[in-house]
Design a protein around this motif. Structure first.
Motif, PDB file in Angstrom:
ATOM      1  N   GLY A  71      -7.584   8.998   2.708  1.00  0.00           N
ATOM      2  CA  GLY A  71      -6.194   9.141   2.282  1.00  0.00           C
ATOM      3  C   GLY A  71      -5.369   9.901   3.303  1.00  0.00           C
ATOM      4  N   VAL A  72      -5.975  10.921   3.923  1.00  0.00           N
ATOM      5  CA  VAL A  72      -5.275  11.707   4.937  1.00  0.00           C
ATOM      6  C   VAL A  72      -4.898  10.840   6.130  1.00  0.00           C
ATOM      7  N   VAL A  73      -5.847  10.068   6.668  1.00  0.00           N
ATOM      8  CA  VAL A  73      -5.538   9.285   7.876  1.00  0.00           C
ATOM      9  C   VAL A  73      -4.576   8.141   7.557  1.00  0.00           C
ATOM     10  N   HIS A  74      -4.705   7.551   6.368  1.00  0.00           N
ATOM     11  CA  HIS A  74      -3.734   6.522   5.989  1.00  0.00           C
ATOM     12  C   HIS A  74      -2.324   7.103   5.928  1.00  0.00           C
ATOM     13  N   ALA A  75      -2.207   8.311   5.379  1.00  0.00           N
ATOM     14  CA  ALA A  75      -0.880   8.936   5.290  1.00  0.00           C
ATOM     15  C   ALA A  75      -0.368   9.336   6.665  1.00  0.00           C
ATOM     16  N   GLN A  76      -1.264   9.812   7.530  1.00  0.00           N
ATOM     17  CA  GLN A  76      -0.827  10.213   8.872  1.00  0.00           C
ATOM     18  C   GLN A  76      -0.328   9.022   9.691  1.00  0.00           C
ATOM     19  N   ASP A  77      -1.065   7.918   9.650  1.00  0.00           N
ATOM     20  CA  ASP A  77      -0.805   6.802  10.555  1.00  0.00           C
ATOM     21  C   ASP A  77      -0.037   5.646   9.922  1.00  0.00           C
ATOM     22  N   ARG A  78      -0.042   5.537   8.592  1.00  0.00           N
ATOM     23  CA  ARG A  78       0.544   4.356   7.944  1.00  0.00           C
ATOM     24  C   ARG A  78       1.401   4.725   6.727  1.00  0.00           C
ATOM     25  N   LEU A  79       2.142   5.820   6.798  1.00  0.00           N
ATOM     26  CA  LEU A  79       2.864   6.275   5.609  1.00  0.00           C
ATOM     27  C   LEU A  79       3.956   5.289   5.189  1.00  0.00           C
ATOM     28  N   TRP A  80       4.683   4.711   6.150  1.00  0.00           N
ATOM     29  CA  TRP A  80       5.708   3.743   5.749  1.00  0.00           C
ATOM     30  C   TRP A  80       5.067   2.519   5.105  1.00  0.00           C
ATOM     31  N   GLN A  81       3.938   2.091   5.615  1.00  0.00           N
ATOM     32  CA  GLN A  81       3.241   0.968   5.000  1.00  0.00           C
ATOM     33  C   GLN A  81       2.818   1.308   3.571  1.00  0.00           C
ATOM     34  N   LEU A  82       2.301   2.500   3.358  1.00  0.00           N
ATOM     35  CA  LEU A  82       1.969   2.929   2.001  1.00  0.00           C
ATOM     36  C   LEU A  82       3.208   2.918   1.105  1.00  0.00           C
ATOM     37  N   GLU A  83       4.328   3.364   1.655  1.00  0.00           N
ATOM     38  CA  GLU A  83       5.559   3.395   0.868  1.00  0.00           C
ATOM     39  C   GLU A  83       5.981   1.978   0.459  1.00  0.00           C
ATOM     40  N   THR A  84       5.889   1.032   1.359  1.00  0.00           N
ATOM     41  CA  THR A  84       6.249  -0.343   1.005  1.00  0.00           C
ATOM     42  C   THR A  84       5.258  -0.919   0.005  1.00  0.00           C
ATOM     43  N   HIS A  85       3.971  -0.637   0.177  1.00  0.00           N
ATOM     44  CA  HIS A  85       2.974  -1.111  -0.788  1.00  0.00           C
ATOM     45  C   HIS A  85       3.264  -0.546  -2.177  1.00  0.00           C
ATOM     46  N   ARG A  86       3.601   0.724  -2.231  1.00  0.00           N
ATOM     47  CA  ARG A  86       3.893   1.377  -3.513  1.00  0.00           C
ATOM     48  C   ARG A  86       5.115   0.746  -4.168  1.00  0.00           C
ATOM     49  N   ARG A  87       6.150   0.520  -3.407  1.00  0.00           N
ATOM     50  CA  ARG A  87       7.388  -0.025  -3.966  1.00  0.00           C
ATOM     51  C   ARG A  87       7.225  -1.488  -4.382  1.00  0.00           C
ATOM     52  N   ILE A  88       6.492  -2.266  -3.608  1.00  0.00           N
ATOM     53  CA  ILE A  88       6.282  -3.662  -3.975  1.00  0.00           C
ATOM     54  C   ILE A  88       5.493  -3.740  -5.284  1.00  0.00           C
ATOM     55  N   GLY A  89       4.418  -2.981  -5.389  1.00  0.00           N
ATOM     56  CA  GLY A  89       3.613  -3.014  -6.598  1.00  0.00           C
ATOM     57  C   GLY A  89       4.362  -2.568  -7.831  1.00  0.00           C
ATOM     58  N   ALA A 137      -5.044  12.152  -3.682  1.00  0.00           N
ATOM     59  CA  ALA A 137      -4.839  13.558  -3.332  1.00  0.00           C
ATOM     60  C   ALA A 137      -4.720  13.738  -1.820  1.00  0.00           C
ATOM     61  N   GLY A 138      -5.507  12.983  -1.043  1.00  0.00           N
ATOM     62  CA  GLY A 138      -5.413  13.076   0.409  1.00  0.00           C
ATOM     63  C   GLY A 138      -4.061  12.621   0.923  1.00  0.00           C
ATOM     64  N   ILE A 139      -3.560  11.505   0.390  1.00  0.00           N
ATOM     65  CA  ILE A 139      -2.235  11.024   0.786  1.00  0.00           C
ATOM     66  C   ILE A 139      -1.165  12.054   0.436  1.00  0.00           C
ATOM     67  N   ASN A 140      -1.178  12.511  -0.798  1.00  0.00           N
ATOM     68  CA  ASN A 140      -0.113  13.395  -1.281  1.00  0.00           C
ATOM     69  C   ASN A 140      -0.150  14.763  -0.623  1.00  0.00           C
ATOM     70  N   ALA A 141      -1.340  15.211  -0.223  1.00  0.00           N
ATOM     71  CA  ALA A 141      -1.424  16.494   0.467  1.00  0.00           C
ATOM     72  C   ALA A 141      -0.736  16.427   1.819  1.00  0.00           C
ATOM     73  N   VAL A 142      -0.903  15.333   2.541  1.00  0.00           N
ATOM     74  CA  VAL A 142      -0.241  15.180   3.838  1.00  0.00           C
ATOM     75  C   VAL A 142       1.275  15.124   3.651  1.00  0.00           C
ATOM     76  N   VAL A 143       1.726  14.373   2.656  1.00  0.00           N
ATOM     77  CA  VAL A 143       3.163  14.257   2.421  1.00  0.00           C
ATOM     78  C   VAL A 143       3.769  15.589   2.028  1.00  0.00           C
ATOM     79  N   GLY A 147       5.561  18.952   8.240  1.00  0.00           N
ATOM     80  CA  GLY A 147       5.161  19.292   9.599  1.00  0.00           C
ATOM     81  C   GLY A 147       5.176  18.111  10.547  1.00  0.00           C
ATOM     82  N   GLN A 148       5.422  16.936  10.034  1.00  0.00           N
ATOM     83  CA  GLN A 148       5.506  15.711  10.829  1.00  0.00           C
ATOM     84  C   GLN A 148       6.840  15.063  10.498  1.00  0.00           C
ATOM     85  N   ALA A 149       7.636  14.783  11.509  1.00  0.00           N
ATOM     86  CA  ALA A 149       8.952  14.190  11.260  1.00  0.00           C
ATOM     87  C   ALA A 149       8.795  12.847  10.553  1.00  0.00           C
ATOM     88  N   ARG A 150       9.750  12.547   9.688  1.00  0.00           N
ATOM     89  CA  ARG A 150       9.701  11.264   8.994  1.00  0.00           C
ATOM     90  C   ARG A 150       9.767  10.117  10.002  1.00  0.00           C
TER      91      ARG A 150
END
Length: 813
Positions: A71-89, A137-143, A147-150
């Motif tokens: 979850g951490v690495v997905h959030a670090q490297d693919r957060l916009w993709q996760l956001e689109t997946h979440r919104r589409i679903g 939890a891993g995704i949400n902890a990174v968000v 500390g990382q610009a959007r």
């Protein structure tokens, strides 16, 4: 002059400052890959070691921490993709993209993806719940840490990343099943065609699988006439489907094959897999390795899902292709004239489940929507916002005529579906038999899963929930059926232990490419809509061409560009007579052309332009120009064309709009003339300078900036490619003009990843996907796999040497 020099100096200084600011911002969007990160939710330290290609190895003392790390690495490297997946679903894309996305949200709300996901999450077992919660939890902890610009997508759209909920994982799994389904498409198409053509003509336009007889089906054209379903009514019923996410796209599928040690140069099994999906930027896949007690697996993960979907562990390797079973049925629901929220059933009228919902729209007011559910499933015609009407919205059903809705029965929406549990079991299987057992609970999507183990065994299994239809069901799931007639109700499901499977065949190999997989005598019906067998036939040709194959041979076969489908039509093209001034030059390019669809040749471009023009000339006048442009223009009609040309069928080849009676040979010549006109206008008059790769460009679409002219060239990734819709190197030829550019023949679906696995020495296994590991456009790993993917190169799946970076995640104390 002094003030001019000062002005220029000021402009230069401002430009420099802007460049520095942009560079600083770009640098700040990149995640930390070295050092220490303190995050809440982890149980112990997690080490994330990335190799030179950005592929992480996640090492933890607890398997749940390994999933947290994913979850951490997905959030670090693919957060916009996760956001689109979440919104589409969730059907919440209009909140981000504005009114242009409203119709898509209407459909997703009517389909009820998020509601089904919440029901599945509520029924999930304890093991699934632990894993999905750790991943979220891993995704949400990174968000939450920041500390990382959007990423620029968030910044340009004025959005903050949302919280990933466990139900979002199930919703994305449903959306992937939607992408791999699509029988509803053909049901709707037959309904629309039934307004124009008799059933026997529809069966010629949409013929059965090669070698199969036309299925015995009731005269559904007469049925719809008897129900009063004319063009206006059908348009009202089906208009919401126009905004549905694409699924069941023709020519798209996957390849896999597995060889036993008797057929390999290593003496141990080899396995290859290249799933064909929508090309996106970033790619759908993200490579990762997970190491923890009882867990040692690597391969392709998908942001949103907490496991390795396709890959290899210490004992087995596996790969999927889509089975494409008929697990979707549309039902006509007849409404009560006194109450539109009641529909007819075999026992009388019964109430629909009714839900009032609201869709948020960026820059506008919320839009209320009523969604309903019948005993068959969601009322998807509610997506049109009109119900069953004649004339303007709100006019209601004409007096004395019953109203109709369309509901969808689909296995992927069943509340007891738990694809996560199956995925977790698969990645920990230790043998072919253990893999078969791990897949037993899969509901959807049904896949042809090849597997090999270190003991030398190979196998294939196609697990999934497939409906049984009774012998009195005279529509067979091929068209929308009357929902009030009991004979069209599903009669149960194929028993889980009776879905297709094979182990260790004598031939020494197994291959699937979405072709018919059932043997003669198989007792159950899976589908009438297998993919055409050309990829499978070419794979079989190559596998049988030598007694043994190496890992490099398997990788080369994935890039094979010989089109057995185009070879079937070439004789007609080569005989076509045209008076076009470029015809002689075009014929010269076709001399010696044997359907090798190479990017650097003119012949494939000529052949596909001709096929597109010929299909329209033969079929559009019968189907109707409006329906052709709306629903048919994107299809190749490869099988229908073969049938018409083989029969020299004048009933199709005659143009109904002219007084003359055209022959098929004449239509072939006229199609060549039109194709040459089109190509000369687009590519110039020098036929020898034309190149297939000029038009046949693989385009990895970015949501949403591929549709924004100023941004699309920055975010969308493109590469000229060979192959075509029916080659093993599957590169779907898009036959509709692109809405933004007008381009034809580009590629939007292809090998989303390629993988070859060595069961003798897994350090030789290799993978590649279509973009890069990062979803951040400023990262060098946003696009670094495009070139190697185009050339058929592979990256090591398992780590080679010391890691390039190491990030330690420590739990907050």
């Amino acid at each position: 002059m002094r003030w001019i020099r000062r002005g220029l100096a000021a402009i230069a200084l401002l430009t420099l400052l802007a460049a520095l600011a942009l560079g600083l911002y770009a640098w700040q969007t990149l995640p930390a890959h070295d050092g220490t990160l303190v995050l809440p939710g982890a149980r112990g330290d997690i080490r994330i070691e990335r190799d030179a290609h950005g592929i992480p190895t996640i090492v933890a003392a607890d398997p749940l921490d390994a999933v947290y790390g994913l979850g951490v690495v997905h959030a670090q490297d693919r957060l916009w993709q996760l956001e689109t997946h979440r919104r589409i679903g969730a059907g919440r894309t209009a909140e981000a993209f504005g009114p242009a996305a409203l119709d898509a949200d209407r459909f997703l709300r009517a389909l009820g993806v998020r509601r089904a996901a919440e029901a599945q999450w509520a029924q999930a077992g304890p093991a699934t719940r632990q894993v999905v919660e750790a991943y979220a939890a891993g995704i949400n902890a990174v968000v939450a840490r920041g500390g990382q610009a959007r990423a620029p997508e968030f910044l340009l759209l004025g959005l903050q990343p949302g919280r990933w909920e466990p139900a979002d994982t199930f919703a994305w799994a449903i959306m992937m099943a939607w992408d791999l389904g699509g029988n509803w498409n053909t049901e709707l198409l037959r309904l629309r065609l039934a307004l124009k053509l008799p059933v026997d003509r529809i069966e010629q336009l949409l013929p059965p699988y090669p070698g199969d007889a036309v299925p015995a089906t009731a005269d559904y054209a007469a049925l719809y006439r008897s129900l009063g379903l004319g063009p206006e009514r059908v348009a009202a019923l089906t208009q919401g489907f126009d905004a549905a996410p694409p699924s069941g796209v023709e020519g798209v599928g996957s390849n896999n094959w597995v060889l036993s040690g008797s057929r390999t140069t290593t003496g141990a099994p080899l396995l290859a897999n290249d799933p064909h999906l929508k090309l996106s930027a970033p790619a759908l896949w993200y490579f990762a390795r997970l190491k923890a007690p009882g867990l040692d697996v690597a391969g392709a993960t998908m942001p949103g899902l907490p496991f390795v979907v396709l890959g290899q562990n210490a004992d087995i390797a596996w790969g999927f292709t889509n089975t494409g079973p008929d697990v979707q049925d549309l039902y006509l629901e007849q409404t009560d004239p006194a109450d539109p929220n009641r529909v007819r059933t075999p026992g009388g009228f019964a109430p629909l489940e009714v839900v009032q919902d609201r869709i948020g729209v960026k820059g506008g007011a919320d839009v209320p929507i009523t969604v309903r559910r019948s005993r068959h499933g969601p009322v998807v015609s509610d997506a049109g916002g009109m119900g069953d009407v004649l004339g303007p919205a709100g006019a209601g059903v004409a007096a004395g005529r019953p109203g109709y809705l369309l509901a969808l029965r689909w296995t992927a929406l069943d509340a007891d579906s738990d694809p996560v549990a199956v995925g977790l079991a698969v990645q920990q299987a230790r043998s072919v038999d253990g893999f078969f057992a791990a897949t037993r609970g899969l509901v959807a999507p049904m896949q042809n899963m090849v597997v090999a183990d270190r003991a030398g065994r190979i196998g294939v299994i196609s697990p999934g929930r497939v409906p049984l239809r009774g012998p009195d069901n005279d529509l067979g799931g091929r068209v929308p059926a009357p929902g009030w007639d009991a004979r069209y109700k599903w009669a149960g499901f194929i028993p889980a232990d009776q879905t297709p499977r094979r182990r260790d065949p004598a031939v020494g190999w197994i291959a699937t490419a979405n072709q018919r997989i059932t043997e003669p005598g198989y007792p159950h019906h899976l589908t009438h809509e297998w993919a055409l067998p050309y990829r499978q036939q070419r794979i079989e040709q190559v596998l049988e061409s030598r007694p043994r194959h190496s890992l490099q041979d398997l990788a080369a076969l994935q890039m094979d560009q010989r089109s057995l489908a185009m070879a079937r039509l070439l004789p007609w093209l080569k005989r076509a007579e045209s008076a076009h001034p470029l015809a002689a030059a075009a014929k010269a390019q076709l001399e010696g052309f044997e359907a090798d669809m190479a990017a650097d040749r003119p012949a494939p471009l000529i052949a596909w332009a001709w096929q597109r023009q010929l299909a329209r000339a033969i079929f559009a006048d019968d189907a109707g120009e409006a329906l052709w442009d709306k629903s048919l223009a994107g299809r190749t009609f490869q099988d229908a064309l073969e049938g018409v040309l083989a029969r020299d069928d004048a009933s199709w080849c005659d143009d109904r709009g002219t007084p003359a009676a055209e022959t098929c040979a004449q239509q072939a010549g006229l199609a060549l003339t039109r194709a040459l006109d089109e190509l000369a206008a687009r590519h110039g008059p020098d036929v020898a300078a034309w190149r297939w790769g000029q038009a046949h460009v693989a385009r990895s679409e970015h949501r949403p900036f591929s549709r924004v002219p100023v941004l699309n060239r920055l975010f969308e990734l493109r590469a000229p490619v060979g192959g075509d819709t029916h080659t093993v190197q599957a590169m779907r030829v898009v036959l509709r003009p692109d809405k933004l550019t007008g381009d034809l023949y580009h590629v939007d679906h292809s090998a989303s990843l390629r993988a070859v696995y060595d069961l003798a020495d897994r350090s030789r296994s290799g993978v590649m996907h279509s973009t890069g590991q990062s979803g951040i456009v400023f990262s060098p790993r946003y696009r670094d796999q495009v070139g190697p993917w185009t050339r058929g190169e592979l990256l090591p799946l398992w780590p080679q040497g010391a890691p390039s970076t190491t990030l330690t995640v420590q739990p907050a104390r």
